[in-house]
Design an enzyme around this catalytic site. Structure first.
Site, PDB file in Angstrom:
ATOM      1  N   HIS A  97      54.885  38.511  86.941  1.00  6.25           N
ATOM      2  CA  HIS A  97      55.380  39.888  86.099  1.00  6.25           C
ATOM      3  C   HIS A  97      54.911  40.268  84.999  1.00  6.25           C
ATOM      4  CE1 HIS A  97      58.769  43.101  85.506  1.00  6.25           C
ATOM      5  NE2 HIS A  97      58.605  42.140  83.830  1.00  6.25           N
ATOM      6  N   SER A 106      58.931  47.374  83.179  1.00  3.47           N
ATOM      7  CA  SER A 106      59.838  46.465  82.655  1.00  3.47           C
ATOM      8  C   SER A 106      60.345  47.566  82.093  1.00  3.47           C
ATOM      9  CB  SER A 106      59.261  45.268  82.145  1.00  3.47           C
ATOM     10  OG  SER A 106      60.486  44.128  82.465  1.00  3.47           O
ATOM     11  N   ASP A 140      55.362  38.326  91.067  1.00  4.66           N
ATOM     12  CA  ASP A 140      56.995  39.037  89.828  1.00  4.66           C
ATOM     13  C   ASP A 140      58.197  38.085  90.797  1.00  4.66           C
ATOM     14  OD1 ASP A 140      58.801  39.721  88.465  1.00  4.66           O
ATOM     15  OD2 ASP A 140      57.647  41.715  89.102  1.00  4.66           O
TER      16      ASP A 140
END
Length: 398
Positions: free
Chosen positions: A362, A169, A332
């Site tokens: 995610h 991320s 995700d």
């Protein structure tokens, strides 16, 4: 049956959940930058400090070092128990340690708290030039600024080249910046659930969260750190919004469905279980995080574009020379696999796109540590033999 989630009995902090000078240091060490940092948006940031933690020992040739980069609300405590100074256990605890994928009997693992963060590194809750917290005067940062600060940490530790840089991320954004800006300093690269540039939808989700924080009457333009109460409601709302995007719709349906929370009646002011779940995560974050840091880091993520000033994304990705694995999480919906496919196709040294199978959306890159660990081992195994470790060298560390 899901357990009843109730608000924490721990009192709210007066204004912020940030780590402050005088709090227990825990396992933190500090790097102090001697020169001001020139930031991409213009101007300089002086007095930069990065909190970081390490595990294992640095080898004599200093080639066994691994850089672990955290996501938005993470910090330097990637492994270890909750203890004074560290309110939560390590966020990748099952990945780091003796015999684990990041084997600290062989590797020297370094995890910094990002510049702009709130768990020991310079950020909005840190003293500014007037010795009062920076608050709303803290400068706009980009991922490149944050990586520039981390380069100083690497230099202070005597690490010229990382055996592996890994992040997911927001941490994946910084890992990619490392490999593009300093390709000669990265042997291997693991990118998890990240992107070459923040998309319009990702910026939109962040914008809603930023509005929630800035609309809180206790925000005061970011200058709330000496107030009796901080923008806890706004930060909590931001966390609720974000957490829905971090998980998948099928997981929420299977886990909670339409069930009420305990004896509460949603038709009479009560909550559904899924609402209680979001309250729980909101409640936890406001006790360990700072709203100003959430704003600074979210804006830095929105600014992320690996191709900015480099002739576009394709030209920037061509700079990467590290052995690379790019990994998507199949469920995700915030960072969809198409974004990772673009990275894998654009990085010449990348293998085929890898996919983590997970119902968790995610957050799968944080939860599916066995699958992530297999990718780490693959990259480490494909590299040169790692030397035996020795004590870390002396550096300009606080």
């Amino acid at each position: 049956m899901n357990a009843v989630l109730t608000p924490s009995q721990v009192p709210l902090p007066p204004a912020s959940g940030a780590w402050r000078q005088g709090d227990p240091p825990g396992r933190r060490q500090w790097y102090v930058r001697e020169q001001p940092l020139t930031v991409e948006a213009g101007g300089e940031l002086g007095g930069v400090r990065l909190a970081f933690e390490t595990w294992g020992r640095l080898a004599a040739d200093r080639r066994n070092a691994v850089l672990v980069l955290h996501a938005l609300t993470g910090d330097s405590h990637a492994a270890g128990v909750a203890e004074p100074g560290h309110p939560t256990p390590g966020w990748w605890d099952r990945l780091i340690g003796p015999g684990r994928a990041l084997d600290t009997d062989r590797l020297f693992v370094v995890a910094p708290n990002v510049l702009g963060g709130c768990q020991g590194s310079t950020g909005p809750s840190s003293p500014g030039p007037s010795e009062r917290p920076w608050g709303g005067d803290f400068p706009f940062l980009t991922q490149r600024d944050q990586v520039a600060a981390e380069v100083g940490l690497a230099d202070a530790l005597g690490i010229e080249r990382w055996a592996l840089v890994v992040g997911g991320s927001m941490g994946g954004m910084r890992a990619l910046e490392w490999a593009v800006s300093y390709p000669q300093r990265v042997d291997a690269l693991l990118l998890l659930a990240t992107t070459a540039a923040a998309s319009a939808e990702q910026i939109a989700w962040a914008d809603i969260q930023l509005h929630a924080i800035r609309s809180d009457p206790h925000w005061h333009g970011g200058h709330y750190h000496h107030a009796g109460s901080g923008p806890h409601d706004g930060l909590g709302q931001a966390r609720r919004i974000a957490h829905v995007t971090y998980r998948s719709e099928p997981e929420l349906q299977v886990r909670f469905g339409r069930l009420p929370q305990g004896a509460e009646d949603p038709w009479r002011g009560g909550r559904y279980q899924v609402g209680s779940y979001l309250d729980h995560h909101s409640d936890k974050l406001v006790r360990r995080f700072d709203a100003g840091s959430y704003v600074v880091l979210s804006e830095a993520m929105n600014s992320h574009d690996i191709g900015r000033g480099r002739g576009g994304v394709r030209a920037a990705l061509n700079r990467v020379s590290a052995r690379t694995l790019v990994t998507a999480v199949d469920s995700d919906r915030l960072y969809p696999p198409s974004q990772q496919a673009e990275l894998a196709a654009g990085i010449v040294s990348a293998d085929d796109l890898r996919v983590i199978e997970s119902p968790y959306g995610h957050d799968g890159f944080l939860i599916e540590t066995e699958q992530v660990g297999a990718l780490v081992r693959e990259l480490i195994r494909a590299g040169p033999a790692l030397p035996p470790p020795e004590p870390p060298p002396r550096g300009r560390l606080a």
